[in-house]
Structures are given as C-alpha cells and as structure tokens.
Motif scaffolding. Structure first.
Motif, PDB file in Angstrom:
ATOM      1  N   PRO A 169       0.891  -1.250   0.010  1.00  0.00           N
ATOM      2  CA  PRO A 169       0.039   0.025  -0.031  1.00  0.00           C
ATOM      3  C   PRO A 169       0.894   1.309   0.034  1.00  0.00           C
ATOM      4  O   PRO A 169       1.925   1.122   0.464  1.00  0.00           O
ATOM      5  N   LEU A 170       0.308   2.486  -0.446  1.00  0.00           N
ATOM      6  CA  LEU A 170       0.846   3.670  -0.467  1.00  0.00           C
ATOM      7  C   LEU A 170      -0.259   4.710   0.261  1.00  0.00           C
ATOM      8  O   LEU A 170      -1.612   4.397   0.205  1.00  0.00           O
ATOM      9  N   ASN A 171       0.447   5.444   0.925  1.00  0.00           N
ATOM     10  CA  ASN A 171      -0.370   6.236   1.940  1.00  0.00           C
ATOM     11  C   ASN A 171      -0.195   7.588   2.041  1.00  0.00           C
ATOM     12  O   ASN A 171       1.350   7.962   1.605  1.00  0.00           O
ATOM     13  N   ASP A 172      -1.191   8.721   2.144  1.00  0.00           N
ATOM     14  CA  ASP A 172      -0.662  10.138   2.243  1.00  0.00           C
ATOM     15  C   ASP A 172       0.674  10.195   2.926  1.00  0.00           C
ATOM     16  O   ASP A 172       0.654   9.776   4.225  1.00  0.00           O
ATOM     17  N   GLY A 173       1.492  11.045   2.720  1.00  0.00           N
ATOM     18  CA  GLY A 173       2.854  11.303   3.187  1.00  0.00           C
ATOM     19  C   GLY A 173       3.972  10.448   3.139  1.00  0.00           C
ATOM     20  O   GLY A 173       5.172  10.538   3.578  1.00  0.00           O
ATOM     21  N   ASP A 174       3.751   9.238   2.418  1.00  0.00           N
ATOM     22  CA  ASP A 174       4.776   8.183   2.180  1.00  0.00           C
ATOM     23  C   ASP A 174       5.728   8.931   1.087  1.00  0.00           C
ATOM     24  O   ASP A 174       5.079   9.896   0.001  1.00  0.00           O
ATOM     25  N   LEU A 175       7.047   8.465   1.185  1.00  0.00           N
ATOM     26  CA  LEU A 175       7.912   8.771   0.022  1.00  0.00           C
ATOM     27  C   LEU A 175       8.278   7.062  -0.622  1.00  0.00           C
ATOM     28  O   LEU A 175       8.668   6.399   0.017  1.00  0.00           O
ATOM     29  N   LEU A 176       7.825   7.265  -2.104  1.00  0.00           N
ATOM     30  CA  LEU A 176       8.002   6.244  -2.887  1.00  0.00           C
ATOM     31  C   LEU A 176       9.450   6.314  -3.600  1.00  0.00           C
ATOM     32  O   LEU A 176       9.683   7.111  -4.314  1.00  0.00           O
ATOM     33  N   GLU A 177      10.345   5.233  -3.722  1.00  0.00           N
ATOM     34  CA  GLU A 177      11.687   4.979  -4.347  1.00  0.00           C
ATOM     35  C   GLU A 177      11.616   3.865  -4.898  1.00  0.00           C
ATOM     36  O   GLU A 177      11.562   2.881  -4.438  1.00  0.00           O
ATOM     37  N   THR A 178      11.907   4.124  -6.180  1.00  0.00           N
ATOM     38  CA  THR A 178      12.071   2.891  -7.348  1.00  0.00           C
ATOM     39  C   THR A 178      13.197   2.950  -7.847  1.00  0.00           C
ATOM     40  O   THR A 178      13.601   4.015  -8.386  1.00  0.00           O
ATOM     41  N   GLU A 179      14.218   1.803  -7.849  1.00  0.00           N
ATOM     42  CA  GLU A 179      15.388   2.161  -8.627  1.00  0.00           C
ATOM     43  C   GLU A 179      15.782   0.727  -9.108  1.00  0.00           C
ATOM     44  O   GLU A 179      15.302  -0.447  -9.006  1.00  0.00           O
ATOM     45  N   ILE A 180      16.461   0.995 -10.337  1.00  0.00           N
ATOM     46  CA  ILE A 180      16.869  -0.228 -10.966  1.00  0.00           C
ATOM     47  C   ILE A 180      18.308   0.223 -11.425  1.00  0.00           C
ATOM     48  O   ILE A 180      18.848   1.129 -11.951  1.00  0.00           O
ATOM     49  N   GLU A 181      19.194  -0.815 -11.114  1.00  0.00           N
ATOM     50  CA  GLU A 181      20.397  -0.701 -11.284  1.00  0.00           C
ATOM     51  C   GLU A 181      20.850  -0.285 -12.845  1.00  0.00           C
ATOM     52  O   GLU A 181      20.431  -0.991 -13.771  1.00  0.00           O
ATOM     53  N   GLY A 182      21.813   0.793 -12.640  1.00  0.00           N
ATOM     54  CA  GLY A 182      22.028   1.217 -14.243  1.00  0.00           C
ATOM     55  C   GLY A 182      21.111   2.297 -14.783  1.00  0.00           C
ATOM     56  O   GLY A 182      21.623   3.051 -15.810  1.00  0.00           O
ATOM     57  N   ARG A 242      11.976   8.997  -7.443  1.00  0.00           N
ATOM     58  CA  ARG A 242      11.526   9.216  -6.176  1.00  0.00           C
ATOM     59  C   ARG A 242      10.305  10.166  -6.356  1.00  0.00           C
ATOM     60  O   ARG A 242      10.211  11.109  -6.901  1.00  0.00           O
ATOM     61  N   ASN A 243       9.413   9.574  -5.620  1.00  0.00           N
ATOM     62  CA  ASN A 243       8.053  10.220  -5.748  1.00  0.00           C
ATOM     63  C   ASN A 243       6.988  10.433  -4.524  1.00  0.00           C
ATOM     64  O   ASN A 243       6.971   9.428  -3.807  1.00  0.00           O
ATOM     65  N   PRO A 244       7.063  11.472  -3.782  1.00  0.00           N
ATOM     66  CA  PRO A 244       5.925  11.475  -2.794  1.00  0.00           C
ATOM     67  C   PRO A 244       4.741  11.219  -3.057  1.00  0.00           C
ATOM     68  O   PRO A 244       4.107  11.163  -4.231  1.00  0.00           O
ATOM     69  N   VAL A 245       4.012  10.735  -2.074  1.00  0.00           N
ATOM     70  CA  VAL A 245       2.376  10.569  -2.439  1.00  0.00           C
ATOM     71  C   VAL A 245       1.660  11.446  -1.328  1.00  0.00           C
ATOM     72  O   VAL A 245       2.049  11.607  -0.174  1.00  0.00           O
ATOM     73  N   SER A 246       0.655  11.652  -1.850  1.00  0.00           N
ATOM     74  CA  SER A 246      -0.519  12.543  -1.283  1.00  0.00           C
ATOM     75  C   SER A 246      -1.719  12.360  -1.405  1.00  0.00           C
ATOM     76  O   SER A 246      -2.115  11.779  -2.594  1.00  0.00           O
TER      77      SER A 246
END
Ligand code: MG
Length: 253
Positions: A230-243, A248-252
């Motif tokens: 789950p994603l909730n208000d105030g979360d910070l989502l970080e998605t990374e792929i080597e290379g 980085r996206n905040p959630v609101s």
C-alpha cells in the motif's frame, strides 16, 4: 547516453543529455531530430520531467512468476496487456495522488521500455532496433477498484498513476539481470532481477506491435516483481533499477 527532459527556471522545456558537469540542453527531440546546444545547466538547477511524453503506455500484467503467485493467479501463456492513459504519466519528484475513490492504492515497480521509432508487426529478432532506451517506471494501481471493476481501466488509469524517469538510458541491456527495488519510507518492499521476467522486452515488443502500432515515445511497462503493497498520504516512494537510477515520488491525497 542518459536522456532527460527538463524545465528551466524560465519554464522552457527541453530535452537534455547528462554530462559530468551538468545537463546539456538539446534542440528538438530524440524521437525526431535533435542537436546539442552550448547550454549546460547544473544538476541542482534542473527540474526533471517525465523523460518521454507517450501517446500510450502499454503495461503487462503477471510478468514475474512470484508476483502472479502472490495474487494466486496463473502465469499466463501469452502476455496480458492493458493500457494506462498518457495523462497518468508524471516525472521525478512529482506527487502521486491517492484518489478518494480508492481505499487501497499500491506500488508496482517496473522496468519501462521507451520506443524510438514506429513499430508495427516487429519480429522478435528486430525488436531491439525499435528501442530508444529504458527508464524506471511505476504502475500505480488502485487494487480495490481493479478487483471490483473486473477490468483495469479505472484502477490503473488515474492521473499521476504512472511515474517515469529520471532518465532514458540508451546503453542498457536488461538481459544482464540488473536488480529492481522499491522502497517506501526506507522500508524495502520489492526486490527482483530483470531476468526473472516471463516475457522479455523483445517478445513484448513483438507481441504488442502485432496488435497495435507503437509510436516514438510510447512506453511499455514490463510487469512487477513480488512484494506490492500500500501507499498512503505522506509516504515517499523510491523505485530503483541498477544502471537506470532512482525515481523518487512523494504520495499525497
Ligand atoms: Mg503492473
């Protein structure tokens, strides 16, 4: 090469190439014709946008066996495809908005293929020549609506549900098995390797382009490894792929 799209302090939008000292601005677009300018802006002055403006985002479901298992569904015989609208696309640092319609919005970290030229009925062996490069993507999903509706247009289609970026890497080969990870507020949620995909990029381009024409800038989201949550208000989502870097996206709300 790493290709970005930036908005300058005077609100001019242009494509750029990442160089050691900053981002070199280009005239035109990598999808048609472009040329470098003399202008190089420092990284801390660049406001990055989605590195492509697709006419459509074609996404693939259940393309990692372990993710299919966590939803208690079969791994498919052929790719399951659906479309996310172009209006769902956002860039790095832009906020994912939780819509009031959903009680359960989830992250899905995915490798994104960026198409470089018109692709129609492409053979698997020719598919690589239609790829401009790869970037990091998210197939944000309102899981409750996806299940309730019986098809996925609403659950996958809200504005802001398709973060892409930070850059299109033109020298990237997912057959090397790079790691894909997803963190929420520093908590590791998803970890996978790209070679665990059931259908690889070449097979997906061949399959999709046999159904619909892919246009320059279009994006294929290649499915997500296990661990969606789950994603909730105030979360910070970080998605990374080597290379490919970190998206980085905040959630609101
Ligand atoms: Mg997905």
């Amino acid at each position: 090469m790493k290709i970005v799209r930036t908005r300058s302090q005077s609100d001019d939008i242009s494509y750029g190439g990442v160089e050691p000292e900053g981002i070199r601005l280009y005239r035109g677009s990598p999808f048609v014709a472009w040329e470098p300018t003399e202008a190089v802006i420092p990284f801390d002055e660049a406001r990055l946008l989605s590195p492509t403006i697709p006419t459509k985002v074609v996404a693939i479901g259940r393309n990692y066996a372990a993710h299919a298992t966590e939803h208690e569904v079969e791994v498919p015989d052929e790719p399951i495809m659906f479309i996310k609208p172009s209006t769902s696309v956002i860039g790095p640092a832009a906020a994912i908005r939780i819509p009031p319609h959903s009680q359960r919005v989830e992250h899905e970290a995915e490798l994104a293929i960026v198409i470089g030229r018109v692709a129609r009925n492409v053979a698997v062996e020719e598919a690589a020549s239609y790829v401009l490069g790869y970037t990091v993507g998210q197939d944000v999903t309102a899981r409750d609506l996806q299940r309730r509706d019986g098809q996925w247009t609403r659950g996958k289609g809200f504005d802001t549900f398709c973060p892409l970026g930070p850059a299109i890497e033109t020298e990237f080969d997912p057959k090397e098995g790079q790691r894909i990870t997803c963190r929420v507020n520093d908590e590791m949620r998803q970890e996978g390797v790209l070679t665990d995909m059931v259908f690889g990029p070449a097979e997906l381009i061949a399959f999709i382009s046999g159904v619909m024409t892919l246009l320059p800038g279009d994006v294929i989201l290649t499915g997500t490894p296990e661990g969606v949550g789950p994603l909730n208000d105030g979360d910070l989502l970080e998605t990374e792929i080597e290379g490919l870097g970190l998206l980085r996206n905040p959630v609101s709300t």
